[in-house]
Motif scaffolding. Structure first.
Motif, PDB file in Angstrom:
ATOM      1  N   GLN A  40     -13.478   7.022  19.320  1.00 44.02           N
ATOM      2  CA  GLN A  40     -12.059   6.656  20.286  1.00 44.02           C
ATOM      3  C   GLN A  40     -11.760   5.598  20.857  1.00 44.02           C
ATOM      4  O   GLN A  40     -12.987   5.332  22.348  1.00 44.02           O
ATOM      5  CB  GLN A  40     -11.333   8.119  20.704  1.00 44.02           C
ATOM      6  CG  GLN A  40     -10.257   7.762  21.177  1.00 44.02           C
ATOM      7  CD  GLN A  40      -9.744   9.300  21.761  1.00 44.02           C
ATOM      8  OE1 GLN A  40     -10.264  10.322  22.084  1.00 44.02           O
ATOM      9  NE2 GLN A  40      -8.582   8.849  22.752  1.00 44.02           N
ATOM     10  N   VAL A  41     -10.989   4.284  20.135  1.00 44.80           N
ATOM     11  CA  VAL A  41     -11.454   3.464  21.030  1.00 44.80           C
ATOM     12  C   VAL A  41      -9.720   3.158  22.336  1.00 44.80           C
ATOM     13  O   VAL A  41     -10.360   2.590  23.262  1.00 44.80           O
ATOM     14  CB  VAL A  41     -10.879   2.070  20.505  1.00 44.80           C
ATOM     15  CG1 VAL A  41     -11.215   0.920  20.810  1.00 44.80           C
ATOM     16  CG2 VAL A  41     -12.097   1.946  19.268  1.00 44.80           C
ATOM     17  N   ALA A  42      -9.235   4.097  21.275  1.00 50.45           N
ATOM     18  CA  ALA A  42      -8.002   3.890  22.582  1.00 50.45           C
ATOM     19  C   ALA A  42      -7.796   5.273  23.129  1.00 50.45           C
ATOM     20  O   ALA A  42      -8.712   6.172  22.829  1.00 50.45           O
ATOM     21  CB  ALA A  42      -6.629   3.630  22.355  1.00 50.45           C
ATOM     22  N   ASP A  43      -6.690   5.169  24.355  1.00 46.55           N
ATOM     23  CA  ASP A  43      -6.879   6.187  24.861  1.00 46.55           C
ATOM     24  C   ASP A  43      -6.003   7.142  24.685  1.00 46.55           C
ATOM     25  O   ASP A  43      -4.709   6.712  24.334  1.00 46.55           O
ATOM     26  CB  ASP A  43      -6.834   6.041  26.819  1.00 46.55           C
ATOM     27  CG  ASP A  43      -7.641   5.570  27.688  1.00 46.55           C
ATOM     28  OD1 ASP A  43      -8.766   5.535  26.846  1.00 46.55           O
ATOM     29  OD2 ASP A  43      -7.355   4.161  27.670  1.00 46.55           O
ATOM     30  N   SER A  44      -6.023   8.863  24.628  1.00 41.30           N
ATOM     31  CA  SER A  44      -4.838   9.500  24.662  1.00 41.30           C
ATOM     32  C   SER A  44      -3.818   9.515  26.000  1.00 41.30           C
ATOM     33  O   SER A  44      -3.115  10.003  25.738  1.00 41.30           O
ATOM     34  CB  SER A  44      -5.118  10.968  23.792  1.00 41.30           C
ATOM     35  OG  SER A  44      -6.205  11.584  24.682  1.00 41.30           O
ATOM     36  N   VAL A  45      -4.287   9.344  27.542  1.00 41.74           N
ATOM     37  CA  VAL A  45      -3.639   9.773  28.215  1.00 41.74           C
ATOM     38  C   VAL A  45      -4.157   9.020  29.263  1.00 41.74           C
ATOM     39  O   VAL A  45      -4.885   8.571  30.013  1.00 41.74           O
ATOM     40  CB  VAL A  45      -4.230  11.414  29.097  1.00 41.74           C
ATOM     41  CG1 VAL A  45      -2.994  11.548  30.359  1.00 41.74           C
ATOM     42  CG2 VAL A  45      -3.487  12.311  27.541  1.00 41.74           C
ATOM     43  N   VAL A  46      -3.305   7.997  29.850  1.00 45.28           N
ATOM     44  CA  VAL A  46      -3.066   7.203  30.865  1.00 45.28           C
ATOM     45  C   VAL A  46      -2.353   7.882  32.407  1.00 45.28           C
ATOM     46  O   VAL A  46      -1.296   8.432  32.293  1.00 45.28           O
ATOM     47  CB  VAL A  46      -2.404   6.115  30.824  1.00 45.28           C
ATOM     48  CG1 VAL A  46      -2.441   5.278  32.232  1.00 45.28           C
ATOM     49  CG2 VAL A  46      -3.540   5.573  29.622  1.00 45.28           C
ATOM     50  N   ALA A  58      -3.388  -0.358  30.814  1.00 44.40           N
ATOM     51  CA  ALA A  58      -3.728   0.605  30.599  1.00 44.40           C
ATOM     52  C   ALA A  58      -2.421   1.109  29.484  1.00 44.40           C
ATOM     53  O   ALA A  58      -3.064   1.770  28.626  1.00 44.40           O
ATOM     54  CB  ALA A  58      -3.567   1.467  31.761  1.00 44.40           C
ATOM     55  N   LEU A  59      -1.246   1.025  29.778  1.00 43.24           N
ATOM     56  CA  LEU A  59      -0.228   1.285  29.057  1.00 43.24           C
ATOM     57  C   LEU A  59      -0.865   0.711  27.187  1.00 43.24           C
ATOM     58  O   LEU A  59      -0.234   1.553  26.436  1.00 43.24           O
ATOM     59  CB  LEU A  59       1.004   0.415  28.925  1.00 43.24           C
ATOM     60  CG  LEU A  59       2.553   0.946  27.959  1.00 43.24           C
ATOM     61  CD1 LEU A  59       2.723   2.154  28.374  1.00 43.24           C
ATOM     62  CD2 LEU A  59       3.329  -0.062  28.299  1.00 43.24           C
ATOM     63  N   ARG A  67      -0.214   9.406  26.255  1.00 40.49           N
ATOM     64  CA  ARG A  67       1.065   9.676  26.966  1.00 40.49           C
ATOM     65  C   ARG A  67       0.625   8.972  28.075  1.00 40.49           C
ATOM     66  O   ARG A  67      -0.502   8.885  28.888  1.00 40.49           O
ATOM     67  CB  ARG A  67       0.835  11.348  27.184  1.00 40.49           C
ATOM     68  CG  ARG A  67       1.264  12.355  26.308  1.00 40.49           C
ATOM     69  CD  ARG A  67       1.277  13.966  26.705  1.00 40.49           C
ATOM     70  NE  ARG A  67       0.227  13.879  26.919  1.00 40.49           N
ATOM     71  CZ  ARG A  67      -0.271  14.650  27.844  1.00 40.49           C
ATOM     72  NH1 ARG A  67       0.320  15.449  27.744  1.00 40.49           N
ATOM     73  NH2 ARG A  67      -1.845  15.017  27.514  1.00 40.49           N
ATOM     74  N   HIS A  68       1.680   8.368  28.624  1.00 43.08           N
ATOM     75  CA  HIS A  68       1.603   7.965  29.939  1.00 43.08           C
ATOM     76  C   HIS A  68       1.879   8.457  31.050  1.00 43.08           C
ATOM     77  O   HIS A  68       3.516   8.272  31.050  1.00 43.08           O
ATOM     78  CB  HIS A  68       1.998   6.110  29.284  1.00 43.08           C
ATOM     79  CG  HIS A  68       1.415   5.070  30.543  1.00 43.08           C
ATOM     80  ND1 HIS A  68       0.866   4.167  30.670  1.00 43.08           N
ATOM     81  CD2 HIS A  68       2.284   5.070  31.956  1.00 43.08           C
ATOM     82  CE1 HIS A  68       0.826   3.551  31.745  1.00 43.08           C
ATOM     83  NE2 HIS A  68       2.220   3.661  32.499  1.00 43.08           N
ATOM     84  N   ILE A  69       1.801   8.622  31.638  1.00 43.75           N
ATOM     85  CA  ILE A  69       2.158   9.368  32.883  1.00 43.75           C
ATOM     86  C   ILE A  69       1.918   8.851  33.976  1.00 43.75           C
ATOM     87  O   ILE A  69       0.677   8.331  34.852  1.00 43.75           O
ATOM     88  CB  ILE A  69       1.424  10.851  33.123  1.00 43.75           C
ATOM     89  CG1 ILE A  69       1.395  11.340  32.083  1.00 43.75           C
ATOM     90  CG2 ILE A  69       1.869  11.940  34.127  1.00 43.75           C
ATOM     91  CD1 ILE A  69       0.214  12.824  31.597  1.00 43.75           C
ATOM     92  N   ALA A  96       5.396  11.999  36.891  1.00 42.12           N
ATOM     93  CA  ALA A  96       5.001  13.118  37.544  1.00 42.12           C
ATOM     94  C   ALA A  96       4.846  13.151  38.737  1.00 42.12           C
ATOM     95  O   ALA A  96       5.273  14.962  38.979  1.00 42.12           O
ATOM     96  CB  ALA A  96       3.392  12.862  37.863  1.00 42.12           C
ATOM     97  N   ILE A  97       6.602  12.707  39.218  1.00 39.73           N
ATOM     98  CA  ILE A  97       6.649  14.004  40.261  1.00 39.73           C
ATOM     99  C   ILE A  97       8.112  13.934  40.307  1.00 39.73           C
ATOM    100  O   ILE A  97       9.399  13.346  40.365  1.00 39.73           O
ATOM    101  CB  ILE A  97       6.893  12.502  41.671  1.00 39.73           C
ATOM    102  CG1 ILE A  97       5.311  11.722  41.993  1.00 39.73           C
ATOM    103  CG2 ILE A  97       7.129  13.089  43.316  1.00 39.73           C
ATOM    104  CD1 ILE A  97       5.251  11.610  43.400  1.00 39.73           C
ATOM    105  N   GLY A  98       7.754  15.556  39.861  1.00 38.00           N
ATOM    106  CA  GLY A  98       9.646  15.969  38.969  1.00 38.00           C
ATOM    107  C   GLY A  98      10.563  16.509  40.034  1.00 38.00           C
ATOM    108  O   GLY A  98       9.992  16.125  41.759  1.00 38.00           O
ATOM    109  N   PRO A  99      11.569  16.473  39.583  1.00 42.91           N
ATOM    110  CA  PRO A  99      12.985  16.213  40.082  1.00 42.91           C
ATOM    111  C   PRO A  99      13.000  17.328  41.919  1.00 42.91           C
ATOM    112  O   PRO A  99      13.707  17.264  42.728  1.00 42.91           O
ATOM    113  CB  PRO A  99      14.132  16.800  40.190  1.00 42.91           C
ATOM    114  CG  PRO A  99      13.182  17.766  38.486  1.00 42.91           C
ATOM    115  CD  PRO A  99      12.403  16.991  38.567  1.00 42.91           C
TER     116      PRO A  99
END
Length: 156
Positions: A40-46, A58-59, A67-69, A96-99
């Protein structure tokens, strides 16, 4: 045997196809015949807490559907993400820091509460202390993630 090797970190162009001798297992090792393998050359989660140019790198490493978190911008600026990034690359981005974590009054109310708690001595900062003469050991402990909170070197 055929081998594809990555001799220097970087783009896929750094992969080389080589012929090499079959490996010989050592004591306590096992040789497994591989018929097919994937990379896997690319990331699936950052998980992006840095932002800025590094967050953008990273994006750009995200695979389609990735997914970019975001959870901060230690660089001083958040990662720039456009609607075109999301659509063209088929990725999702979220904060990631929700309401529920952010008070209705915003960050200033949270800051005020934290300062009041600190002034009343209700908060105890996490500190790992080392004698100044053990600075090298402190550095190793940081690198090995064996410290908690701030690291303080004390002249004793």
């Amino acid at each position: 045997m055929h081998a594809i090797r990555l001799l220097a970190y970087g783009p896929v162009d750094n992969l080389t196809f080589e012929e090499s001798a079959d490996p010989a297992p050592g004591p306590g090792q096992l040789l497994i015949e591989v018929h097919a393998a994937g990379v896997q050359v690319a990331d699936s989660v950052v998980l992006d807490g840095v932002g800025g140019a590094l967050g953008r790198q990273a994006l750009d490493a995200l695979a389609p559907g990735g997914r970019h978190i975001l959870h901060g911008w230690a660089s001083g600026t958040p990662t720039e993400i456009t609607t075109s990034d999301l659509i063209q690359r088929q990725i999702t981005a979220t904060w990631a820091i929700g309401p529920r974590m952010i008070p209705v009054d915003g960050w200033s109310a949270l800051e005020k509460q934290a300062l009041e708690e600190a002034a009343a001595a209700h908060l105890t900062p996490l500190v790992t202390r080392f004698p100044l003469k053990d600075a090298a050991a402190a550095h190793r402990a940081l690198g090995e993630r064996r410290t908690h909170g701030k690291v303080v070197l004390e002249p004793r």
